[in-house]
Design an enzyme around this catalytic site. Structure first.
Site, PDB file in Angstrom:
ATOM      1  N   PRO A 259       1.060 -17.280  14.307  1.00  0.00           N
ATOM      2  CA  PRO A 259      -0.289 -16.720  14.329  1.00  0.00           C
ATOM      3  C   PRO A 259      -0.262 -15.201  14.287  1.00  0.00           C
ATOM      4  O   PRO A 259       0.566 -14.569  14.942  1.00  0.00           O
ATOM      5  CB  PRO A 259      -0.828 -17.197  15.684  1.00  0.00           C
ATOM      6  CG  PRO A 259       0.393 -17.274  16.543  1.00  0.00           C
ATOM      7  CD  PRO A 259       1.521 -17.683  15.649  1.00  0.00           C
ATOM      8  N   GLY A 260      -1.156 -14.627  13.529  1.00  0.00           N
ATOM      9  CA  GLY A 260      -1.321 -13.177  13.522  1.00  0.00           C
ATOM     10  C   GLY A 260      -2.701 -12.851  14.034  1.00  0.00           C
ATOM     11  O   GLY A 260      -2.911 -12.430  15.171  1.00  0.00           O
ATOM     12  N   ARG A 261      -3.693 -13.164  13.182  1.00  0.00           N
ATOM     13  CA  ARG A 261      -5.092 -12.853  13.485  1.00  0.00           C
ATOM     14  C   ARG A 261      -5.542 -13.450  14.817  1.00  0.00           C
ATOM     15  O   ARG A 261      -6.246 -12.815  15.587  1.00  0.00           O
ATOM     16  CB  ARG A 261      -5.949 -13.423  12.350  1.00  0.00           C
ATOM     17  CG  ARG A 261      -7.379 -12.982  12.363  1.00  0.00           C
ATOM     18  CD  ARG A 261      -8.179 -13.736  11.301  1.00  0.00           C
ATOM     19  NE  ARG A 261      -7.492 -13.937  10.059  1.00  0.00           N
ATOM     20  CZ  ARG A 261      -7.658 -13.185   8.958  1.00  0.00           C
ATOM     21  NH1 ARG A 261      -8.494 -12.185   8.977  1.00  0.00           N
ATOM     22  NH2 ARG A 261      -6.986 -13.464   7.866  1.00  0.00           N
ATOM     23  N   ARG A 297     -10.699  -4.230   5.037  1.00  0.00           N
ATOM     24  CA  ARG A 297     -11.154  -5.610   4.870  1.00  0.00           C
ATOM     25  C   ARG A 297     -12.558  -5.737   4.257  1.00  0.00           C
ATOM     26  O   ARG A 297     -12.761  -6.568   3.364  1.00  0.00           O
ATOM     27  CB  ARG A 297     -11.075  -6.388   6.198  1.00  0.00           C
ATOM     28  CG  ARG A 297      -9.675  -6.398   6.818  1.00  0.00           C
ATOM     29  CD  ARG A 297      -9.537  -7.397   7.952  1.00  0.00           C
ATOM     30  NE  ARG A 297      -9.515  -8.736   7.461  1.00  0.00           N
ATOM     31  CZ  ARG A 297     -10.517  -9.590   7.544  1.00  0.00           C
ATOM     32  NH1 ARG A 297     -11.638  -9.231   8.137  1.00  0.00           N
ATOM     33  NH2 ARG A 297     -10.411 -10.791   7.048  1.00  0.00           N
ATOM     34  N   TYR A 301     -12.242  -7.667   0.745  1.00  0.00           N
ATOM     35  CA  TYR A 301     -12.636  -9.086   0.744  1.00  0.00           C
ATOM     36  C   TYR A 301     -14.127  -9.288   0.990  1.00  0.00           C
ATOM     37  O   TYR A 301     -14.564 -10.413   1.220  1.00  0.00           O
ATOM     38  CB  TYR A 301     -11.927  -9.845   1.877  1.00  0.00           C
ATOM     39  CG  TYR A 301     -10.458  -9.596   2.047  1.00  0.00           C
ATOM     40  CD1 TYR A 301      -9.545  -9.991   1.071  1.00  0.00           C
ATOM     41  CD2 TYR A 301      -9.960  -8.994   3.198  1.00  0.00           C
ATOM     42  CE1 TYR A 301      -8.179  -9.779   1.257  1.00  0.00           C
ATOM     43  CE2 TYR A 301      -8.609  -8.780   3.381  1.00  0.00           C
ATOM     44  CZ  TYR A 301      -7.721  -9.175   2.404  1.00  0.00           C
ATOM     45  OH  TYR A 301      -6.379  -8.971   2.590  1.00  0.00           O
ATOM     46  N   CYS A 325     -14.438   8.806  -1.568  1.00  0.00           N
ATOM     47  CA  CYS A 325     -15.125   8.878  -2.859  1.00  0.00           C
ATOM     48  C   CYS A 325     -15.026   7.569  -3.629  1.00  0.00           C
ATOM     49  O   CYS A 325     -14.362   7.509  -4.677  1.00  0.00           O
ATOM     50  CB  CYS A 325     -14.546  10.008  -3.680  1.00  0.00           C
ATOM     51  SG  CYS A 325     -14.937  11.570  -2.946  1.00  0.00           S
ATOM     52  N   GLU A 326     -15.608   6.532  -3.118  1.00  0.00           N
ATOM     53  CA  GLU A 326     -15.647   5.225  -3.783  1.00  0.00           C
ATOM     54  C   GLU A 326     -16.923   4.540  -3.312  1.00  0.00           C
ATOM     55  O   GLU A 326     -17.195   4.525  -2.111  1.00  0.00           O
ATOM     56  CB  GLU A 326     -14.501   4.314  -3.306  1.00  0.00           C
ATOM     57  CG  GLU A 326     -13.127   4.802  -3.552  1.00  0.00           C
ATOM     58  CD  GLU A 326     -12.417   4.044  -4.668  1.00  0.00           C
ATOM     59  OE1 GLU A 326     -13.011   3.117  -5.260  1.00  0.00           O
ATOM     60  OE2 GLU A 326     -11.261   4.408  -4.933  1.00  0.00           O
ATOM     61  N   TYR A 354      -5.047  -6.905  10.713  1.00  0.00           N
ATOM     62  CA  TYR A 354      -5.173  -6.408   9.335  1.00  0.00           C
ATOM     63  C   TYR A 354      -6.126  -5.213   9.258  1.00  0.00           C
ATOM     64  O   TYR A 354      -6.841  -5.029   8.290  1.00  0.00           O
ATOM     65  CB  TYR A 354      -5.606  -7.535   8.387  1.00  0.00           C
ATOM     66  CG  TYR A 354      -4.715  -8.751   8.505  1.00  0.00           C
ATOM     67  CD1 TYR A 354      -3.410  -8.704   8.048  1.00  0.00           C
ATOM     68  CD2 TYR A 354      -5.155  -9.930   9.125  1.00  0.00           C
ATOM     69  CE1 TYR A 354      -2.559  -9.805   8.192  1.00  0.00           C
ATOM     70  CE2 TYR A 354      -4.313 -11.023   9.276  1.00  0.00           C
ATOM     71  CZ  TYR A 354      -3.023 -10.949   8.800  1.00  0.00           C
ATOM     72  OH  TYR A 354      -2.183 -12.029   8.945  1.00  0.00           O
TER      73      TYR A 354
HETATM   74  N1  LLP Z   1       2.824 -16.622   8.195  1.00  0.00           N
HETATM   75  C1  LLP Z   1       2.854 -16.286   6.897  1.00  0.00           C
HETATM   76  C2  LLP Z   1       3.949 -16.746   6.069  1.00  0.00           C
HETATM   77  C3  LLP Z   1       1.809 -15.514   6.350  1.00  0.00           C
HETATM   78  O1  LLP Z   1       1.825 -15.210   5.056  1.00  0.00           O
HETATM   79  C4  LLP Z   1       0.734 -15.084   7.182  1.00  0.00           C
HETATM   80  C5  LLP Z   1      -0.362 -14.255   6.648  1.00  0.00           C
HETATM   81  C6  LLP Z   1       0.770 -15.436   8.540  1.00  0.00           C
HETATM   82  C7  LLP Z   1       1.823 -16.215   9.012  1.00  0.00           C
HETATM   83  C8  LLP Z   1      -0.295 -15.019   9.522  1.00  0.00           C
HETATM   84  O2  LLP Z   1      -1.535 -15.496   9.177  1.00  0.00           O
HETATM   85  P1  LLP Z   1      -2.761 -15.379  10.233  1.00  0.00           P
HETATM   86  O3  LLP Z   1      -2.390 -16.196  11.443  1.00  0.00           O
HETATM   87  O4  LLP Z   1      -2.923 -13.959  10.588  1.00  0.00           O
HETATM   88  O5  LLP Z   1      -3.902 -15.928   9.505  1.00  0.00           O
HETATM   89  N2  LLP Z   1      -4.992  -9.264   4.925  1.00  0.00           N
HETATM   90  C9  LLP Z   1      -5.690 -10.526   5.054  1.00  0.00           C
HETATM   91  C10 LLP Z   1      -4.797 -11.602   5.636  1.00  0.00           C
HETATM   92  C11 LLP Z   1      -3.520 -11.828   4.863  1.00  0.00           C
HETATM   93  C12 LLP Z   1      -2.657 -12.867   5.500  1.00  0.00           C
HETATM   94  C13 LLP Z   1      -1.329 -12.946   4.848  1.00  0.00           C
HETATM   95  N3  LLP Z   1      -0.408 -13.860   5.449  1.00  0.00           N
HETATM   96  C14 LLP Z   1      -6.962 -10.303   5.875  1.00  0.00           C
HETATM   97  O6  LLP Z   1      -7.233  -9.163   6.252  1.00  0.00           O
HETATM   98  O7  LLP Z   1      -7.706 -11.230   6.109  1.00  0.00           O
END
Ligand code: LLP
Length: 398
Positions: A259-261, A297, A301, A325-326, A354
């Site tokens: 998990p990241g987000r 973001r 997106y 400037c965009e 992110y």
């Molecule tokens: N594992 C892998 C192999 C990944 O590619 C990613 C995210 C994660 C884990 C973590 O995913 P999460 O739990 O955070 O959903 N920049 C974009 C998100 C790109 C995610 C890329 N990969 C945004 O701001 O929404």
């Protein structure tokens, strides 16, 4: 939280991270897998601040990395090398070599060609590379197309057939040790059924590999758990974990998730200051000191981030925009805010994931400062980037 005091002390734009919330999110998820061996490998790309990584390492977390830079950040922050996974479709020879020398848990392979490079480099180094294979299960994660990764039309991973070939080759190789199986289908998922479907597909392959005497120890289901930015459904963690456990039934493997987000998204906010208000015809703009270089973001997106003002008043619609400037430089569109003046503060919510990690120096703007709040106390964990910082790699050549 006393935003005004923080803004005064550290200036704006300012990223603020609540470390206690990070702890709570980590523990919530870890608890769901308590019945089994599990490892939570935080996705460093979501927010790679060193102090934040250190905090997660202290909780016992591992790390999912996508560049050797991220691997080195995790190690610098105190991560154990045996809790680091390294994924990515395009690892260079140099990165592979460094990862092998750093003796991390596993390199996650995303193609047959990459396996051949890893095998060759491991042979040159006299090593046996621990590897996993990223399976692309061709499951639609039902999320924004830019953050969907588990369909064959996406560049990530390999098909089940290709994965079989890689495992069979690796099993026979003196320089490869297949220890893991991996799958990540996308990010910001509010419906978890595609993850469970992917877990079942991946688990079937795991069963088949075990039957062929290939002893996979780690079952990595990737990241992707969605969070609430506005009115999205937060996935039910119990159902998420139970679905994965059920997919793995009868098979002994350590469950890994990335998990990241989920860990940092709602643990962070961006504080920004109003510079001016103006109207172009009927359109109201609030111009602030944060911009798309700080939080990309919304521009990239059309992602929604809640924006709140620290003062009351009758609210009308406006676009919150930065100084870049965009026309695409906006942080929010059609946001309801009271009449604002120079120096008023706005809080951009859910900016922990992110946000800073995707920030840039576009328009020669220094990156924001970063502050951690823990136990009610604030501390600086990232200095504001200065003009000198930005030019240091070029200055000597003029
Ligand atoms: N594992 C892998 C192999 C990944 O590619 C990613 C995210 C994660 C884990 C973590 O995913 P999460 O739990 O955070 O959903 N920049 C974009 C998100 C790109 C995610 C890329 N990969 C945004 O701001 O929404």
């Amino acid at each position: 939280m006393d935003y005004l005091a923080l803004a005064k002390k550290y200036q704006t734009p300012l990223y603020v991270y609540d470390f206690d919330h990070i702890t709570a999110q980590y523990e919530r998820l870890k608890k769901e897998f308590n019945a089994r061996k599990s490892l939570i490998c935080y996705a460093v790309k979501a927010n790679s601040n060193l102090s934040l990584l250190k905090h997660i390492a202290t909780l016992g977390g591992g790390f999912d990395c996508v560049s050797i830079g991220e691997v080195k950040r995790a190690l610098l922050a105190g991560a154990s090398s045996y809790k680091i996974i390294y994924s990515g479709v395009g690892k260079s020879d140099e990165e592979i070599k460094e990862a092998l020398n750093l003796d991390i848990l596993m390199i996650n392979l995303e193609s047959f060609a990459e396996m051949q490079r890893v095998e060759l480099i491991a042979k040159e180094l006299g090593k046996k590379a621990r590897i996993s294979v990223r399976v692309n299960p061709n499951v639609d994660p039902k999320t924004h197309p830019y953050i969907s990764t588990g369909l064959h039309e996406n560049k990530f991973g390999v098909s089940i057939n290709e994965a079989r070939k890689i495992y069979l080759h690796a099993h026979r190789s003196d320089n490869l040790d297949p220890v893991g199986i991996h799958c990540h289908i996308g990010s910001q998922l509010s419906d978890i059924s595609p993850v469970i479907e992917a877990a079942n597909i991946t688990s079937d392959l795991l069963r088949e590999l075990r039957a062929a005497d290939i002893n996979i120890k780690f079952f990595d289901i990737g990241g992707g758990i969605g969070i609430r930015y506005s009115d999205e459904n937060e996935p039910n963690l119990y159902e998420y974990a139970q679905g994965i456990l059920a997919a793995l039934k009868g098979q002994d493997a350590t469950i890994v998730c990335e998990p990241g987000r989920f860990i940092v998204g709602n643990s962070g906010e961006l504080i920004t200051q109003v510079l001016y208000e103006k109207t172009n015809g009927d359109k109201r703009f609030v111009i602030v000191d944060a911009a798309m270089n700080d939080l990309l973001r919304p521009s990239l997106y059309e992602a929604y981030h809640e924006i709140i003002a620290l003062k009351d008043g009758d609210k009308t619609n406006c676009d919150v925009v930065g100084p870049i400037c965009e026309s695409g430089d906006f942080l929010g569109k059609n946001i309801k805010l009271p009449k604002l003046e120079h120096g008023d503060m706005l809080i951009i919510k859910s900016a922990g994931a992110y946000g800073y990690s995707m920030s840039s120096n576009y328009n020669t703007r220094g990156r924001a400062a970063q502050v951690a709040i823990e136990g009610g106390k604030d501390r600086l964990i990232g200095k504001r980037e200065s003009f000198e910082d930005m030019i240091q790699n070029e200055r000597e050549f003029i």
